[in-house]
Structures are given as C-alpha cells and as structure tokens.
Design a protein around this motif. Structure first.
Motif, short mmCIF file in Angstrom:
data_model
loop_
_atom_site.label_atom_id
_atom_site.label_comp_id
_atom_site.label_asym_id
_atom_site.label_seq_id
_atom_site.Cartn_x
_atom_site.Cartn_y
_atom_site.Cartn_z
N UNK A 33 11.13 3.04 -0.50
CA UNK A 33 11.59 1.54 -0.21
C UNK A 33 12.15 1.39 0.64
N UNK A 34 12.46 -0.19 0.63
CA UNK A 34 11.77 -1.18 1.74
C UNK A 34 12.51 -2.63 1.46
N UNK A 35 13.58 -3.01 2.30
CA UNK A 35 14.18 -3.82 1.59
C UNK A 35 13.28 -5.22 1.65
N UNK A 36 13.04 -5.64 1.06
CA UNK A 36 12.28 -6.97 0.81
C UNK A 36 13.03 -8.25 0.75
N UNK A 37 13.40 -9.19 0.90
CA UNK A 37 14.24 -9.88 0.74
C UNK A 37 13.23 -11.77 0.54
N UNK A 38 12.96 -12.31 -0.39
CA UNK A 38 12.62 -13.37 -0.51
C UNK A 38 13.23 -14.92 -0.25
N UNK A 39 12.92 -15.52 0.59
CA UNK A 39 13.72 -16.80 0.77
C UNK A 39 13.05 -18.01 -0.02
N UNK A 40 14.06 -18.93 -1.07
CA UNK A 40 13.56 -19.93 -1.93
C UNK A 40 14.50 -20.87 -2.08
N UNK A 41 14.05 -22.46 -2.16
CA UNK A 41 15.03 -23.25 -2.06
C UNK A 41 15.20 -24.05 -3.20
N UNK B 184 1.01 -0.94 0.00
CA UNK B 184 -0.07 -0.20 -0.32
C UNK B 184 -0.10 1.14 -0.17
N UNK B 185 2.42 1.07 0.83
CA UNK B 185 2.92 2.59 0.72
C UNK B 185 3.57 2.18 -0.51
N UNK B 186 3.98 1.53 -1.77
CA UNK B 186 4.74 1.75 -2.58
C UNK B 186 3.57 2.62 -3.50
N UNK B 187 2.15 1.78 -3.23
CA UNK B 187 1.03 2.20 -4.32
C UNK B 187 1.18 4.22 -4.39
N UNK B 188 0.78 4.17 -2.71
CA UNK B 188 0.71 5.33 -2.24
C UNK B 188 2.03 6.09 -2.70
N UNK B 189 3.03 6.45 -3.01
CA UNK B 189 4.27 6.37 -3.80
C UNK B 189 3.61 6.93 -4.62
N UNK B 190 3.77 6.21 -5.39
CA UNK B 190 3.48 6.00 -7.18
C UNK B 190 2.13 6.85 -7.66
N UNK C 64 18.78 -16.55 -1.14
CA UNK C 64 17.60 -15.43 -1.05
C UNK C 64 17.96 -14.44 -2.06
N UNK C 65 16.89 -13.59 -2.13
CA UNK C 65 16.76 -12.54 -3.16
C UNK C 65 15.98 -11.68 -2.50
N UNK C 66 16.33 -9.54 -2.92
CA UNK C 66 16.86 -9.27 -2.73
C UNK C 66 15.68 -8.60 -3.92
N UNK C 67 14.14 -7.95 -3.55
CA UNK C 67 13.76 -7.45 -4.87
C UNK C 67 13.74 -5.63 -5.05
N UNK C 68 13.58 -5.98 -6.21
CA UNK C 68 13.73 -4.42 -6.92
C UNK C 68 12.89 -4.22 -7.84
N UNK C 69 11.58 -2.69 -7.45
CA UNK C 69 11.17 -2.76 -8.23
C UNK C 69 10.96 -1.94 -9.70
N UNK C 70 10.67 -1.91 -10.08
CA UNK C 70 10.57 -1.39 -11.20
C UNK C 70 9.16 -0.90 -12.19
N UNK D 103 -4.96 1.41 -10.66
CA UNK D 103 -3.18 1.42 -11.39
C UNK D 103 -3.47 0.64 -12.93
N UNK D 104 -2.78 1.12 -13.36
CA UNK D 104 -2.95 0.03 -15.50
C UNK D 104 -1.87 -0.16 -15.52
N UNK D 105 -1.28 -1.53 -16.47
CA UNK D 105 -0.16 -1.95 -16.91
C UNK D 105 0.59 -2.67 -16.57
N UNK D 106 1.44 -3.42 -16.00
CA UNK D 106 2.63 -4.64 -14.66
C UNK D 106 3.64 -3.89 -14.39
N UNK D 107 3.83 -4.38 -13.63
CA UNK D 107 5.12 -3.80 -12.69
C UNK D 107 6.53 -5.07 -13.04
#
Length: 807
Positions: free
Chosen positions: A163-171, A144-150, A180-186, A230-234
C-alpha cells in the motif's frame, strides 16, 4: 435508464491507455463485473431476479460487453446496460457526493465515474486531472509494485499487503480552491491471466521476491511481466482528506524559518487557510506583541498593509484601547464579528478595516507558554462568511502560528541585537528598549534607501551615583615589582658572567659584569621611566649573546645557563615573578570585589531598574544612573534614588570587608580604599556612538566628570594626607544640603554595626576644574554584624529611609 446514463456517463473517450513504461499487458473488460452479478444476485428474489433476467437478456444482445473493449463507442452505444451493471459499485443516491471512478487496469484513465469525480478529478478526455503528491517516475514504480502485489496474491497465493498513501490535489471548479483526495484502490474486478509457463514458486524464488519487494527491476527478472495480463477494470475511490492535508502542510510550512518573513510564504499560508475554511475570499493577517508595540502583518496585495515585520504597521497598545485587539490581548479571548458595520462600539481600528472593505472579522489569540504573544486575524468582505463553526478548525492551527510568531520575533530580536552591537556594542538591559526603538527606526530608514546615522540616544533628569574601590599605592607596588624582577634578572646574568670568567678569563666578561652592577645600583636608587627598556636592551643585545660561547666552557656553566633561560618568561624574555605575583593579586582582588558588587547589583535592579557600568583596573569603579526617562514604563519615584544611595553605602561596607578578607590570600598583600561621589542635581546622559559608551551630556555637567577622574587622588586641605584610606569610606560632596542625607544614613549604619567611630568632616584641596569640595570619612566595621543590612530587601530599605526622614 437514460437518466442513469446522464448521471454517470463520461462521454466518448479514447479507451486505449497512453503509451508508457508499464511493463504488463492490460485489457479493459466488464466480464468480471458480469460474473459478480451472476454470483451474487439471487434469481429467486422478486426484484433482484427481474433485474438479473433483464441484464442477462441485454448482455445476450450485446456480447461485445463481455469481451475486451478497445473502442469507446461500445460503452457509449450500450450506456444503459453499463449504467445498470455499474449500479452495484456506484449507487445513484451518492453520485453527487462520492468521488469514485472505474479505470483501465493500472492506468489513471477513467471510462466511468461519478459526477463529483468527473467534475473535480477528470479532464475532458477521461484522464486524471489531479496532481499526485509524488514525482512521475515514482508513480510508475508504485503502479508496477501494485501490479506485482496482485500477481503474487492471485497467481501464487502470496499476500504481500502493498500500500502507498497516494494523494491527488485538484482545483474545485466552483471555488477555485485546492481539494486533496486519498486514493483507495479496489482490485476486485481485475483478473490476472497467465501467458505461457509461469515461473514456479519455489522456496528460493519466494525468498528472493520477499527480499526485493521494492525493486521493480529485480521483480521483473524473477517474474517476467510478459507472463501476466490484467483483465477487467480498477475501481478508484477518492476520499477527500483536504483538512488533514492542509493541516499537515501548514505544520511543515510554519516550521520553516521564512514562513512569516517571506511574502511568497505568507501568500501560501493564506491560500491554505482559504482551503481549510473553504473561503476563497478570505484574507489572513497576524498581529505580534513586541513590548508595548503591536505589529500588524497583512498580505499587501489584499489589504493595504505590509507583510513582513520590518515594514509592518506599528501601533502602541494604547492606540488599540477599545478595539477588538484590546479584548484579545488583554483577556485572551477569540473575537468573531459577523458584520463590522453593525458592530458597536467601534474604534478607529474597526473603522479603518471597514474602509479597506472588511465586513466579517475573526481575531484569535496566539498563546506561547500561556502568554498572549499575538493574534491571528481572518478577514472577509462578505458579512457572515466566517462563523463559529470555522473557529473550531482554527483551534488546531493556532498553536502552530503561535510558535512561528515566537520564533520569528526571536529571530527579529537577534537581528536587532546585531544592529545594536554593531552600532553601540553591548547594551545594559535597562536601556535596551531605547536602543531597540532607535535600531528599528534606523533599520526601516536604511531599508528605504536613506543612508542616515542612528538617532541620538539621550536620557534627561538622571541621578548619578559613583563609587570606586581603589588599590592603595598600586603604582608603587607595580614599580617595586618591576624593579625587583629586573634586579634579580641582572644578578642571575652577572653570576653567569662571573662564573664564566673562571673558565675563560676574558676582559669582556669583566666589563659586562661591571655594567650589570651599574644597572643594579641605578635600579636600587629608584625606577626611572626608561630603566626597564634600557636594562632589557643591555641583557638581550650585550649579555645573552655571550652565553652561546660560555655554554661550551663546561657542563656546570651550561647547566647554569639552562636554568637562567628556564627562569625567564618565554613570551616576555625577562624575569616575571614579582610582577606576576602583583598582577595575580590585583586580578584576584578585582574578581572578588567585582563578583560581590555584581551580586549586590542584581538585588538593586530588583528594587528599581537602572543603568549600571563597572570597570576594573587597579581596583574597581562603577557608575549608576537612575531616573524616569530610563524606564520604558511608569514606576519611578525619588524614593528609589534615596534607596540606591543607602544601598551604595551598604555595599561599600561590604566591599571593604571583602577586600580585608581576601588580603590574607594574596601573593602580594594589597590595601583598598573606598570612595563615594555625591551628586544630588539631576543631569542628562548621552550615548557616544564613536566611543560605544554613555557620557555626561552638556558642558554644565562636565564638572562631575572632572571630579570623577581626579577625586581618588584628592588631599585634605592644608596637609599631605590622602582623602581615601584603607578600611574607611570617603563620601565627597560639594553642597551642604547634600550632606545631611548621608549623615542620616551613617547614623543608621553605625547603629546597625556596619560603621564605627567618629565621622570626620573634611575640606579638600582644590584642583583644576573642581573647587570647594568637602568630604565625610567614616570607618567600616571589618567583622560583619549578625544581621547585615546588606541582606535586607528593597522594602526594608524603603522603611528605613522613611524612618530616617521622619527623624
């Protein structure tokens, strides 16, 4: 284009996002991407122009791609043109390495992704499979905060840079290890469309928004989300940060007190090292140095050792001679062995590891304050699995493991000390190593359910030294002080009784005064065993109750009674002046002598570690035990015994001078006599757990203990003269061969100005348990010489002893 589709297609997925609490409307559309093509591609370029023309023709034939997409079949039916459009975002050349995906605006659901992203971070239905580093409710807030920033940026031109350092962990499906992956949004391909009349950005609204950027509820009140779509894609680029995350996690884990003594935490550390080094078969172990012992710690599920200190595999360093561990502990070097079966020369330790299935081995030293305190070990059943490049990553974690091992050993020491104190009370540092051994064995036996006592602690072939500096006539002084206080107390009471009679002539007052006089006369004749109790009982029971009446007879008498009560010690209820002066003097004298002895004892410990105990009563007495069995390591020689005997004589001279110096400062002047007991034959000592102290072991050594207890009262044979005299040192011995060594010492100290006068040779009266004792007695010089031998080093005393022996 079919090949492009096979690389990037995610398959048929349901494109509607799952219902949740996201407050904004969101539409999937490729229109912003098409606009990007139209704005950036050069129609005049021979390659780009042809590609643009082909895309435009395909889009004219598929207008559904320019509208909001709600059916996944639209993407599947036109996969080829979608692949072409997406090629500007996801280059084919990096599809197997780059983790990137196109998502529904502000939803963790993909409709297009690289193969690497699909394999590691997506489920079959296109949802993100990675585990975020935050709770689900915080994920909702972040979206929600990312959306309001946009919204603030695109609609109002207000850049809040959220910006928030969101980390995803996968096997990883290939290795089973975490990544471990750091999410970078475009958000380039996301348009913000407004609905209805949006709130105008006034200065007041701007101030409120900036003050509440972290409060989604307030933002929703200020800028209602129903006004925005919001129209389009991330585009999500997932940057692999496995090494950084694992290192950070290892740091957090190793700070924890339980990191190395909990099986669960030990497993967790192993799993993280496997991830860091990308070796799923890796096993992890630690070695910790504890004196001459080496404790090996492993994951017992992987290798047949234990995984906590109390149950670890114990070796002595001598057992590891010739092994890789010796190289690590002795030289502090990292050892890498690609294949243990071809490694030469092998020791029994390496052979044991091979039997356990270990082929590949890394042993790295753990340094704490530039000292090797242990080692980190990595094992693999695959030859060559661990190589030199892996050891580079280890350099960052070795200091962390070193601190964790050191802290764990410190805590283990604390637990051992608790056992020792519980079972043995405080232990002298020289013999602490032996108690540690016993405590460790006792703790292990108790851990396995054996209710046993601690093993006997006995030291054989021990040479004792004993000395005492005794306050001369302390019992006489103490009795005289008690007698004086009681007499004064009685006289104060009698004075009040007599004054009271003048105010109120009661016969009872005369009778009490008479009995007070009787008690005074009896005390002046000598203090009996029951006199103190009898006098205090008379005063408290018979005299002091009368004072309550006498206080009413007049102000002068009341003041006298107040002074009387103020004079008494409030805790004891009696006069405590002479006794206090005596006890203060004894305490000051004891503290002076004990401080001096402790100071000199520190120097003696530097010459040779030995057991030392000191007791204070009316003066001080001390015992010293020295011998090879007291030492954990080699290094004992008889020269150390001779050295300590000379040191003891020197220190006794110092004690005599300290006593003479402090005498003038005492409230009650006291004299001190000094004695040394000689015992040349070695003996055994045993720790008495019931008494929490060392004692002579064996009936044949009991004579020494009897002599220690009675020798300070010894008389010279045929006289009433005490052996010990103030200002002199008495040296008691029983065998003629024992005396010559001390005659040599005395001659040396006379020449050095420590001792003076003739040396008396005396025979002592027999007493029960000890007959045939002799003594030397010599006078101490009370003014210390300019160059005091007491200040000489251990090497100086060794030299002096050798010179004396040569004579």
């Amino acid at each position: 284009m079919s090949q492009q589709s096979s690389i990037f297609s995610n398959g048929h997925v349901a494109l509607q996002p799952c219902p949740d609490t996201f407050p904004f409307a969101s539409e999937l559309s490729l229109a912003p991407l098409v606009a990007f093509w139209q704005q950036t591609m050069n129609p005049a370029h021979p390659v780009e122009g042809a590609l643009v023309a082909k895309v435009q023709q395909a889009l004219q034939e598929t207008p559904a791609l320019l509208e909001s997409i709600t059916d996944d079949s639209v993407i599947a039916q036109h996969q080829e043109i979608v692949d072409t459009l997406m090629s500007v975002i996801f280059p084919r050349a990096s599809g197997d390495e780059v983790h990137a995906a196109a998502l529904w605006p502000f939803y963790l659901r993909s409709f297009y992704a690289t193969p690497a992203f699909t394999r590691r971070l997506l489920t079959e239905d296109g949802c993100m499979s990675g585990r975020p580093n935050v709770e689900e409710d915080l994920i909702e807030q972040i979206r929600t905060l990312y959306a309001y920033a946009l919204v603030l940026e695109r609609v109002y031109g207000l850049d809040v840079d959220f910006a928030y350092p969101l980390i995803f962990t996968a096997t990883d499906p290939d290795t089973g290890l975490d990544c471990h992956f750091k999410a970078v949004w475009n958000t380039r391909f996301v348009e913000v469309r407004t609905v209805g009349e949006v709130p105008p950005m006034t200065e007041a609204l701007r101030t409120q928004i900036l003050a509440n950027l972290g409060n989604t509820r307030t933002l929703m009140d200020l800028l209602p989300p129903e006004h925005f779509i919001f129209h389009g894609f991330l585009v999500l680029n997932a940057l692999e940060v496995t090494d950084q995350e694992v290192l950070s996690s290892l740091k957090r884990d190793l700070i924890d007190r339980e990191s190395l003594i909990s099986t669960t935490r030990f497993h967790s550390l192993q799993a993280k090292l496997r991830t860091l080094l990308r070796r799923p078969e890796l096993c992890f172990g630690l070695a910790a140095l504890q004196g001459e012992q080496v404790w090996l710690l492993y994951d017992e599920a992987e290798i047949a050792y234990h995984c906590i200190y109390a149950d670890s595999k114990h070796y002595t360093r001598s057992e590891l001679v010739g092994s890789v561990y010796e190289r690590v502990f002795t030289h502090g070097e990292l050892v890498l062995i690609e294949d243990l079966t071809t490694y030469t020369p092998r020791s029994a330790v390496e052979d044991m590891l091979i039997q356990q299935g270990v082929r590949n081995l890394v042993v790295a030293p753990l340094l704490y304050q530039n000292t090797v305190i242990g080692a980190l070990e990595l094992f693999s059943p695959l030859p060559g699995s661990l190589h030199a490049m892996n050891t580079v990553k280890l350099q960052e974690v070795l200091p962390l493991f070193a601190m964790a091992v050191q802290r764990s050993m410190d805590e283990f020491d604390t637990r051992l000390q608790a056992i020792i104190k519980e079972q043995c009370t405080a232990i002298h540092p020289t013999v602490e190593w032996r108690f540690r051994q016993a405590a460790m064995r006792w703790g292990e036996q108790r851990k396995h359910g054996a209710m046993v006592e601690m093993e006997p602690i006995v030291f054989d072939e021990i040479y004792p030294l004993y000395g005492v500096s005794d306050i001369r006539g302390s019992s006489v002084h103490r009795n005289a002080a008690i007698q004086a206080d009681l007499v004064t107390h009685l006289e104060l009471a009698r004075d009040i009784l007599q004054r009271g009679y003048a105010y109120s002539p009661l016969p009872l007052l005369t009778a009490l005064s008479f009995h007070a006089c009787e008690h005074v006369a009896r005390l002046e004749a000598g203090l009996g065993a029951s006199d103190e109790a009898m006098v205090l009982d008379f005063l408290r029971r018979d005299v002091e109750p009368v004072f309550s009446y006498l206080q009413t007879c007049g102000p002068e008498l009341r003041d006298k009674i107040d002074v009387y009560r103020a004079t008494l010690n409030p805790r004891l209820g009696t006069l405590y002046q002479q006794r206090k002066d005596f006890e203060d003097s004894v305490m000051q004298l004891n503290e002076t002598l004990a401080a001096y002895l402790d100071s000199e004892e520190d120097k003696a410990q530097a010459m040779i570690p030995h057991y030392f105990e000191q007791h204070k009563s009316d003066g001080i007495e001390y015992g010293i035990y020295v011998g090879a069995s007291l030492l954990e390591h080699e290094g004992f020689d008889m020269i150390h015994v001779h050295n300590l005997r000379l040191w003891q004589l020197l220190v006794t001279c110092g004690l005599a001078r300290q006593a003479a110096r402090v005498k003038a400062q005492l409230k009650m002047p006291l004299d001190v006599a000094h004695l040394i007991l000689v015992q040349h034959t070695p003996m055994a000592i045993r720790f008495r757990f019931d008494e929490k102290r060392f004692d002579i072991d064996g009936a044949y050594n009991m004579r020494y203990e009897i002599v220690k207890k009675r020798i300070d009262k010894a008389l010279i044979k045929g006289t009433d003269e005490r052996l010990t005299q103030p200002g002199k040192i008495a040296i008691v011995y029983s065998q003629p061969r024992e005396v010559q060594e001390y005659r040599d010492y005395i001659a040396y100290l006379q020449a050095a100005g420590e001792l003076t006068g003739e040396v008396e040779t005396l025979v002592l009266e027999d007493f029960p348990g000890a007959q045939g004792l002799h003594a030397l007695r010599v006078t101490v010089v009370m003014q210390p010489p300019n160059s005091a031998p007491c200040d000489q080093t251990g090497e100086d005393l060794d030299t002096a002893w050798e010179a004396l022996r040569a004579v």
